[in-house]
Design a protein around this motif. Structure first.
Motif, PDB file in Angstrom:
ATOM      1  N   PHE A  94       0.825  -1.212   0.000  1.00 43.69           N
ATOM      2  CA  PHE A  94       0.000   0.000   0.000  1.00 43.69           C
ATOM      3  C   PHE A  94       0.859   1.262   0.000  1.00 43.69           C
ATOM      4  O   PHE A  94       0.402   2.341  -0.389  1.00 43.69           O
ATOM      5  N   ASN A  95       2.115   1.094   0.431  1.00 42.71           N
ATOM      6  CA  ASN A  95       3.050   2.222   0.418  1.00 42.71           C
ATOM      7  C   ASN A  95       3.934   2.214  -0.822  1.00 42.71           C
ATOM      8  O   ASN A  95       4.943   2.922  -0.886  1.00 42.71           O
ATOM      9  N   GLY A  96       3.572   1.377  -1.804  1.00 44.03           N
ATOM     10  CA  GLY A  96       4.294   1.361  -3.066  1.00 44.03           C
ATOM     11  C   GLY A  96       5.499   0.450  -3.111  1.00 44.03           C
ATOM     12  O   GLY A  96       6.269   0.486  -4.077  1.00 44.03           O
ATOM     13  N   GLN A  97       5.681  -0.385  -2.070  1.00 42.09           N
ATOM     14  CA  GLN A  97       6.804  -1.320  -2.041  1.00 42.09           C
ATOM     15  C   GLN A  97       6.295  -2.714  -2.407  1.00 42.09           C
ATOM     16  O   GLN A  97       5.647  -3.378  -1.600  1.00 42.09           O
ATOM     17  N   TYR A  98       6.614  -3.152  -3.625  1.00 47.12           N
ATOM     18  CA  TYR A  98       6.077  -4.419  -4.121  1.00 47.12           C
ATOM     19  C   TYR A  98       7.120  -5.536  -4.201  1.00 47.12           C
ATOM     20  O   TYR A  98       6.842  -6.601  -4.729  1.00 47.12           O
ATOM     21  N   ASN A  99       8.322  -5.296  -3.675  1.00 48.51           N
ATOM     22  CA  ASN A  99       9.383  -6.295  -3.800  1.00 48.51           C
ATOM     23  C   ASN A  99       9.326  -7.361  -2.703  1.00 48.51           C
ATOM     24  O   ASN A  99      10.235  -7.540  -1.902  1.00 48.51           O
ATOM     25  N   SER A 100       8.192  -8.061  -2.653  1.00 50.21           N
ATOM     26  CA  SER A 100       7.980  -9.189  -1.753  1.00 50.21           C
ATOM     27  C   SER A 100       6.999 -10.128  -2.447  1.00 50.21           C
ATOM     28  O   SER A 100       6.401  -9.766  -3.461  1.00 50.21           O
ATOM     29  N   ASP A 101       6.821 -11.342  -1.909  1.00 57.51           N
ATOM     30  CA  ASP A 101       5.904 -12.293  -2.544  1.00 57.51           C
ATOM     31  C   ASP A 101       4.492 -11.728  -2.644  1.00 57.51           C
ATOM     32  O   ASP A 101       3.876 -11.714  -3.714  1.00 57.51           O
ATOM     33  N   THR A 102       3.972 -11.263  -1.517  1.00 54.74           N
ATOM     34  CA  THR A 102       2.607 -10.732  -1.502  1.00 54.74           C
ATOM     35  C   THR A 102       2.528  -9.425  -2.282  1.00 54.74           C
ATOM     36  O   THR A 102       1.574  -9.193  -3.039  1.00 54.74           O
ATOM     37  N   GLY A 103       3.541  -8.587  -2.124  1.00 50.51           N
ATOM     38  CA  GLY A 103       3.554  -7.319  -2.850  1.00 50.51           C
ATOM     39  C   GLY A 103       3.567  -7.520  -4.351  1.00 50.51           C
ATOM     40  O   GLY A 103       2.862  -6.823  -5.096  1.00 50.51           O
ATOM     41  N   ALA A 104       4.371  -8.485  -4.802  1.00 47.11           N
ATOM     42  CA  ALA A 104       4.435  -8.771  -6.240  1.00 47.11           C
ATOM     43  C   ALA A 104       3.093  -9.251  -6.756  1.00 47.11           C
ATOM     44  O   ALA A 104       2.665  -8.868  -7.860  1.00 47.11           O
ATOM     45  N   ARG A 105       2.413 -10.054  -5.971  1.00 45.43           N
ATOM     46  CA  ARG A 105       1.101 -10.552  -6.408  1.00 45.43           C
ATOM     47  C   ARG A 105       0.082  -9.430  -6.483  1.00 45.43           C
ATOM     48  O   ARG A 105      -0.769  -9.408  -7.381  1.00 45.43           O
ATOM     49  N   ILE A 106       0.154  -8.513  -5.538  1.00 48.57           N
ATOM     50  CA  ILE A 106      -0.754  -7.362  -5.582  1.00 48.57           C
ATOM     51  C   ILE A 106      -0.474  -6.521  -6.828  1.00 48.57           C
ATOM     52  O   ILE A 106      -1.394  -6.100  -7.527  1.00 48.57           O
ATOM     53  N   ARG A 107       0.806  -6.327  -7.118  1.00 47.63           N
ATOM     54  CA  ARG A 107       1.166  -5.540  -8.297  1.00 47.63           C
ATOM     55  C   ARG A 107       0.751  -6.254  -9.580  1.00 47.63           C
ATOM     56  O   ARG A 107       0.246  -5.612 -10.528  1.00 47.63           O
ATOM     57  N   MET A 108       0.946  -7.568  -9.616  1.00 50.99           N
ATOM     58  CA  MET A 108       0.540  -8.330 -10.798  1.00 50.99           C
ATOM     59  C   MET A 108      -0.965  -8.262 -11.003  1.00 50.99           C
ATOM     60  O   MET A 108      -1.442  -8.178 -12.141  1.00 50.99           O
ATOM     61  N   ALA A 109      -1.716  -8.281  -9.915  1.00 48.90           N
ATOM     62  CA  ALA A 109      -3.170  -8.162 -10.028  1.00 48.90           C
ATOM     63  C   ALA A 109      -3.563  -6.783 -10.545  1.00 48.90           C
ATOM     64  O   ALA A 109      -4.457  -6.640 -11.389  1.00 48.90           O
ATOM     65  N   GLN A 110      -2.878  -5.752 -10.053  1.00 55.02           N
ATOM     66  CA  GLN A 110      -3.156  -4.395 -10.520  1.00 55.02           C
ATOM     67  C   GLN A 110      -2.885  -4.252 -12.014  1.00 55.02           C
ATOM     68  O   GLN A 110      -3.674  -3.652 -12.751  1.00 55.02           O
ATOM     69  N   LEU A 111      -1.776  -4.838 -12.446  1.00 50.52           N
ATOM     70  CA  LEU A 111      -1.425  -4.751 -13.865  1.00 50.52           C
ATOM     71  C   LEU A 111      -2.397  -5.552 -14.729  1.00 50.52           C
ATOM     72  O   LEU A 111      -2.720  -5.158 -15.848  1.00 50.52           O
ATOM     73  N   ALA A 112      -2.884  -6.686 -14.195  1.00 53.10           N
ATOM     74  CA  ALA A 112      -3.868  -7.471 -14.934  1.00 53.10           C
ATOM     75  C   ALA A 112      -5.163  -6.688 -15.096  1.00 53.10           C
ATOM     76  O   ALA A 112      -5.798  -6.705 -16.162  1.00 53.10           O
ATOM     77  N   ALA A 113      -5.557  -5.982 -14.030  1.00 56.35           N
ATOM     78  CA  ALA A 113      -6.758  -5.150 -14.113  1.00 56.35           C
ATOM     79  C   ALA A 113      -6.561  -4.026 -15.128  1.00 56.35           C
ATOM     80  O   ALA A 113      -7.470  -3.696 -15.907  1.00 56.35           O
ATOM     81  N   ARG A 114      -5.358  -3.457 -15.141  1.00 57.52           N
ATOM     82  CA  ARG A 114      -5.066  -2.389 -16.103  1.00 57.52           C
ATOM     83  C   ARG A 114      -5.110  -2.918 -17.539  1.00 57.52           C
ATOM     84  O   ARG A 114      -5.641  -2.247 -18.445  1.00 57.52           O
ATOM     85  N   ALA A 115      -4.559  -4.125 -17.728  1.00 60.42           N
ATOM     86  CA  ALA A 115      -4.594  -4.732 -19.061  1.00 60.42           C
ATOM     87  C   ALA A 115      -6.028  -4.929 -19.531  1.00 60.42           C
ATOM     88  O   ALA A 115      -6.353  -4.732 -20.709  1.00 60.42           O
TER      89      ALA A 115
END
Length: 455
Positions: free
Chosen positions: A307-328
């Motif tokens: 939520f603070n923009g740090q996605y370099n973790s397992d859960t963070g990466a998954r959240i970012r991947m979900a966000q990018l999938a929604a954007r796609a």
């Protein structure tokens, strides 16, 4: 107490276009009398073939839940024998491969094939499409669908072996090197011969198979199912898959709610179930509570970082991947970015330190991102087909808790699809295909079929 009698009432369908769709979902186009006659002919001409077919199918059910190498060859004997006796089963295989689930899957595969025209990774797209082949199990198993109960038991044997693999994994192969190399080897994630996320997903489906019987049935079957449900829950927790933990709780809520709404479960049973669940959880926390707390705390920390923009973790990466999938999906709503093209599209939009996988770790978002709303709609129709057909098939076998288990196995896979791509992962796709095979739109109405009288 004997299971309730098989339902013979026609299914009520709404009028108009919705009714037309529901009838097609129910397989109204299948010629019931011709299908019944084909089964009678097969049994008369090739009784020995029926038995061999069942043996190979049971071997396949057990092997389906084995390691990846076993999975890939588990169904080979069944497929070969199906071809060998194809004349004796004619025209049953036409009715089998013409089931609604198969036809909708072919539509999904066809649309995914079209999206390859704009995919950034065609080889990966072809591989994703190939995973849908497991839905063909509907046709390969249809000649022995009358033995549905036996096939469910064979699946449970496979789950039992997978649990034993977890025990071996927990003790690091008992020090035997050739054995130890087949397991995951993470003291915090005991998943046997599965990758932890995959293992968690499979065991959630396994819980869906047995929990309805534990709540709804009576006698020795219920005692067995209570024990099996407890072991499935322990296996899910042992994998350390947090998505599977959440799916397990949601699945239990759905099954209990179904039992209450359909008046299949008593208050006394729910209280007993609650007490047993508490005992199991206390035992699990006594053994591995620190590991569970560590996994939960880690997830909480990683979500806060995301939520603070740090996605370099397992859960963070998954959240970012979900966000990018929604954007796609928003940028390419009709056809997505093409089957297999998710990573190619998403990688330039994420920081280098964030791990981007080939898929979004979320089935609906992966489908919408790569195949657009068209692909997502077809996949949604497939889920509805499987659930409705599964319920109707269960009714033909007495509608007991054990008979309805495959329906909730499918529900379990739908639950874990929020954190796993069920249709792309080979092992979850194979199990979904098997559960679909146990849930055809039409089960033949034949005389002297004892299989319907006992579960």
């Amino acid at each position: 107490m004997s299971p309730p009698a098989a339902s013979t009432k026609p299914h009520r369908t709404p009028p108009g276009r919705l009714g037309w769709l529901v009838r097609r979902v129910d397989g109204s186009y299948i010629d019931r009398s011709a299908c019944d006659a084909a089964f009678v002919r097969m049994h008369r001409q090739d009784a020995i073939g029926d038995r061999i077919h069942l043996i190979f199918a049971c071997i396949g059910c057990v092997g389906l839940l084995g390691p990846q190498t076993v999975l890939q060859i588990a169904m080979a004997p069944l497929v070969v024998f199906f071809v060998v006796r194809i004349l004796n089963t004619f025209p049953i295989w036409i009715h089998g491969f013409g089931q609604p689930a198969v036809l909708v899957t072919l539509a999904l595969a066809g649309w995914m094939g079209v999206t390859l025209l704009w995919s950034g990774n065609i080889p990966l797209g072809l591989e994703e499409i190939s995973k849908l082949r497991w839905m063909l199990l509907v046709g390969f198993l249809y000649p022995i669908i009358e033995k549905r109960t036996v096939l469910i038991w064979a699946l449970l044997v496979g789950f039992g072996l997978a649990m034993l693999a977890q025990v071996v994994d927990a003790f690091d192969g008992f020090g035997y090197e050739p054995l130890a190399e087949y397991f995951w080897h993470d003291p915090k994630r005991i998943s046997g011969w599965y990758q932890p996320v995959v293992g968690g997903s499979l065991f959630v489906a396994g819980l869906g198979l047995v929990l309805p019987s534990a709540l709804f049935d009576r006698g020795r079957l219920r005692v067995f199912s209570i024990g099996a449900s407890s072991l499935m829950a322990v296996s899910i927790i042992a994998t350390g898959s947090r998505g599977a933990w959440i799916a397990m709780v949601l699945l239990a809520i759905v099954i209990v709610s179904f039992g209450v709404l359909t008046k299949r479960v008593r208050v006394r049973t729910l209280l007993s179930f609650g007490c047993l669940s508490a005992i199991v959880l206390v035992a699990v926390f006594a053994v591995g509570g620190s590991t569970i707390r560590d996994r939960a705390t880690q997830a909480q920390s990683e979500i806060a970082d995301a939520f603070n923009g740090q996605y370099n973790s397992d859960t963070g990466a998954r959240i970012r991947m979900a966000q990018l999938a929604a954007r796609a999906t928003l940028e390419h709503p009709i056809g997505g970015v093409g089957a297999g093209g998710y990573k190619q599209w998403a990688r330039p939009l994420a920081p280098e330190e964030v791990l981007i996988h080939d898929h979004a770790h979320n089935t609906p978002l992966q489908l919408s991102a790569t195949t657009g709303l068209v692909g997502l709609g077809i996949a949604g129709l497939l889920v509805l087909v499987l659930l409705r057909n599964g319920k109707n098939a269960a009714n033909r076998f007495g509608a007991s808790g054990f008979a309805i288990g495959p329906v909730f196995g499918i529900v379990g896979l739908a639950m874990v699809s929020m954190t796993d791509v069920v249709l792309i992962n080979a092992q979850t796709a194979a199990l979904l295909g098997m559960l679909a095979a146990l849930s055809p739109a039409y089960v033949p109405e034949l005389p002297n079929t004892k299989e319907r009288q006992t579960v």
